[in-house]
Design an enzyme around this catalytic site. Structure first.
Site, PDB file in Angstrom:
ATOM      1  N   TYR A 273       6.767 -63.176  -1.631  1.00 35.57           N
ATOM      2  CA  TYR A 273       6.416 -63.363  -0.119  1.00 35.57           C
ATOM      3  C   TYR A 273       4.908 -62.700  -0.002  1.00 35.57           C
ATOM      4  O   TYR A 273       4.314 -62.989   1.055  1.00 35.57           O
ATOM      5  CB  TYR A 273       7.539 -62.356   0.635  1.00 35.57           C
ATOM      6  CG  TYR A 273       8.838 -63.024   0.632  1.00 35.57           C
ATOM      7  CD1 TYR A 273       9.136 -64.240   0.226  1.00 35.57           C
ATOM      8  CD2 TYR A 273       9.812 -62.236   1.315  1.00 35.57           C
ATOM      9  CE1 TYR A 273      10.309 -64.723   0.127  1.00 35.57           C
ATOM     10  CE2 TYR A 273      11.123 -62.759   1.156  1.00 35.57           C
ATOM     11  CZ  TYR A 273      11.232 -64.074   0.887  1.00 35.57           C
ATOM     12  OH  TYR A 273      12.701 -64.499   0.669  1.00 35.57           O
TER      13      TYR A 273
ATOM     14  N   LYS B  41      16.202 -61.972 -12.755  1.00 31.76           N
ATOM     15  CA  LYS B  41      16.176 -63.117 -13.672  1.00 31.76           C
ATOM     16  C   LYS B  41      15.066 -63.020 -14.806  1.00 31.76           C
ATOM     17  O   LYS B  41      14.281 -63.706 -15.172  1.00 31.76           O
ATOM     18  CB  LYS B  41      15.638 -64.278 -12.664  1.00 31.76           C
ATOM     19  CG  LYS B  41      15.985 -65.775 -13.194  1.00 31.76           C
ATOM     20  CD  LYS B  41      17.220 -66.054 -13.121  1.00 31.76           C
ATOM     21  CE  LYS B  41      17.380 -67.378 -13.617  1.00 31.76           C
ATOM     22  NZ  LYS B  41      19.012 -67.930 -14.008  1.00 31.76           N
TER      23      LYS B  41
ATOM     24  N   ASP C 202      21.578 -65.398 -10.505  1.00 30.14           N
ATOM     25  CA  ASP C 202      22.868 -66.342 -10.359  1.00 30.14           C
ATOM     26  C   ASP C 202      24.120 -66.033 -10.414  1.00 30.14           C
ATOM     27  O   ASP C 202      25.068 -66.364  -9.751  1.00 30.14           O
ATOM     28  CB  ASP C 202      22.326 -67.763 -10.979  1.00 30.14           C
ATOM     29  CG  ASP C 202      21.835 -67.096 -12.658  1.00 30.14           C
ATOM     30  OD1 ASP C 202      21.878 -66.192 -12.711  1.00 30.14           O
ATOM     31  OD2 ASP C 202      21.852 -68.109 -13.445  1.00 30.14           O
TER      32      ASP C 202
ATOM     33  N   ASP D 123      16.607 -60.881  -0.199  1.00 29.36           N
ATOM     34  CA  ASP D 123      16.691 -61.653   0.821  1.00 29.36           C
ATOM     35  C   ASP D 123      18.183 -62.463   1.080  1.00 29.36           C
ATOM     36  O   ASP D 123      18.862 -62.476   1.925  1.00 29.36           O
ATOM     37  CB  ASP D 123      15.507 -62.464   1.335  1.00 29.36           C
ATOM     38  CG  ASP D 123      15.227 -63.201   2.483  1.00 29.36           C
ATOM     39  OD1 ASP D 123      16.139 -63.004   3.204  1.00 29.36           O
ATOM     40  OD2 ASP D 123      14.492 -63.671   2.586  1.00 29.36           O
TER      41      ASP D 123
ATOM     42  N   ASP E 109      22.101 -61.608   2.898  1.00 30.06           N
ATOM     43  CA  ASP E 109      22.857 -62.501   3.740  1.00 30.06           C
ATOM     44  C   ASP E 109      23.980 -63.035   3.350  1.00 30.06           C
ATOM     45  O   ASP E 109      24.998 -63.108   3.892  1.00 30.06           O
ATOM     46  CB  ASP E 109      21.480 -63.750   4.222  1.00 30.06           C
ATOM     47  CG  ASP E 109      20.636 -63.303   5.107  1.00 30.06           C
ATOM     48  OD1 ASP E 109      20.642 -62.183   5.638  1.00 30.06           O
ATOM     49  OD2 ASP E 109      20.309 -64.315   5.748  1.00 30.06           O
TER      50      ASP E 109
END
Ligand code: NAD
Length: 354
Positions: free
Chosen positions: A142, A189, A221, A245, A249
């Protein structure tokens, strides 16, 4: 103790829900012999209306001088036409940056009384779920370099982390795990990304300082899958900005109700920014029907993480549980057989049970 708390009610339902959290905190102060002084400042649309910008230097300075900051939510259709650089959300991003809060805490618990709102099968949530997701907030893709080709047909975003950024986040995670069930899962990852390999090495190095904490590493994942298959396995989860993020959620969806979820953003010291995870809900603003529990529970996080008042924080959480046990519900969490109450009444009920 004495504490200075800045409140930033923000827009639409923001002032309605923050008023309830302040009421509950005042009750805690009275009951436990503390003095909390509250100073209200404008943020977001409210600040655009009053001063022309979504965050003034004066408000930021007050937040940085306070012991903690309690926010409602910002934004809404009234300011949709405002130019991008001065929109309400810019005020919130500038506030997080200006307060240097780099760790976002998102607790995920399922209140047994609201289990019906959880989309997971009852046998999956039969074991208690109490997860603390810690998301890095000021680095990652970001904030990396961006590029778009001249013909607009190709683009890149750079993912970047430094050891320092990973370490300061992971340290908060380990400290938190020590106060909880002493389990920490680091999500990355690392099979593909160099940033993730740095992340994993840094966490592993720090883990040596916390031999009591059981550390596991999970690819993002798999973590996304495990969160819905066996959420009870997690205690503290630490991860980067992008993965956090998404996973935070996902965890909010597991808990079932947006209106119930608190959050905290912390920096190097104890000062923090506390807010519910939902937005300003313009569709229900001004009708005294919003659910204030996410903001009230953010107040509990404020007591725990900024003021070190664990007993008092637990008292707020117990009061919320009691009110739910007694069957009181705002419209968003209401179900057959429960008593429907408004925002103010919900605040009164929780305060009365402190
Ligand atoms: P939202 O979270 O405001 O609302 C989504 C839905 O959930 C709506 O139906 C709303 O009525 C309901 N809801 C939300 N909070 C509730 C509560 N406490 N009690 C009962 N119902 C509740 O999301 P949105 O509609 O996408 O966004 C509205 C505005 O909020 C936008 O301007 C957005 O940018 C802003 N926003 C701000 C923040 C923040 O301040 N941190 C976060 C998200 C969205």
């Amino acid at each position: 103790m004495h504490a200075n708390i800045v409140t930033l009610p923000g827009d639409y339902i923001g002032p309605e829900i923050v008023a309830q959290a302040v009421k509950v905190l005042e009750k805690v102060a009275e009951k436990y012999g503390h003095t909390f002084s509250f100073e209200e400042c404008a943020l977001g649309g409210a600040s655009i209306d009053a001063c022309g910008v979504p965050l003034t230097d004066e408000t930021l300075a007050k937040c940085n001088a306070a012991d903690a900051v309690l926010m409602g939510s910002v934004g809404g259709p009234k300011w949709d036409g405002v130019e991008a650089s001065r929109r309400p959300e810019k005020g919130l991003l500038a506030l997080r940056k200006g307060m240097q809060v780099f760790a976002n805490l998102r607790p995920c618990t399922i209140h047994p009384q609201l289990a019906g709102a959880c989309p997971l099968r009852p046998d999956i949530i039969a074991q208690p779920i109490d997860i603390m997701i810690l998301r890095e907030l000021t680095g990652d893709i970001y904030f990396g370099k961006r590029w778009r080709s001249e013909d607009r047909t190709a683009a890149t975003d750079e993912m970047a982390y430094s050891e320092m950024e990973v370490e300061r986040l992971a340290r908060i995670g380990f400290e938190m795990a020590m106060k909880r069930r002493k389990k920490l899962c680091s999500v990355d990852k690392a099979n593909v990304l160099e940033c993730s390999r740095l992340w994993r090495e840094t966490v592993a190095k720090l883990a040596k300082e916390y031999p009591e904490v059981e550390v596991t590493y999970m690819y993002v994942d798999n973590a996304a899958m495990q969160l819905i298959l066996r959420p009870s396995q997690f205690d503290v989860m630490i991860t980067g900005n992008l993965f956090g993020d998404i996973l935070s959620d996902e965890s909010a969806a597991i808990a079932g109700s947006l209106g119930m979820m608190p959050s905290a953003s912390l920096g190097a010291g104890t000062r923090g920014l506390y807010e519910p995870i939902h937005g300003s809900a313009p569709d229900i603003a001004g009708r005294d029907i919003a659910n204030p529990l996410g903001t009230i529970l953010s107040g509990a996080l404020l007591l725990r993480h900024s003021l070190g008042l664990e007993k008092e924080a637990a008292a707020i959480e117990a009061a919320v549980t009691q009110v739910l046990d007694e069957g009181y519900r705002t419209g968003d969490i209401w179900s057959e057989g429960c008593t429907r109450v408004g925002c103010t009444q919900m605040g009164d009920l929780v305060a009365a049970r402190i």
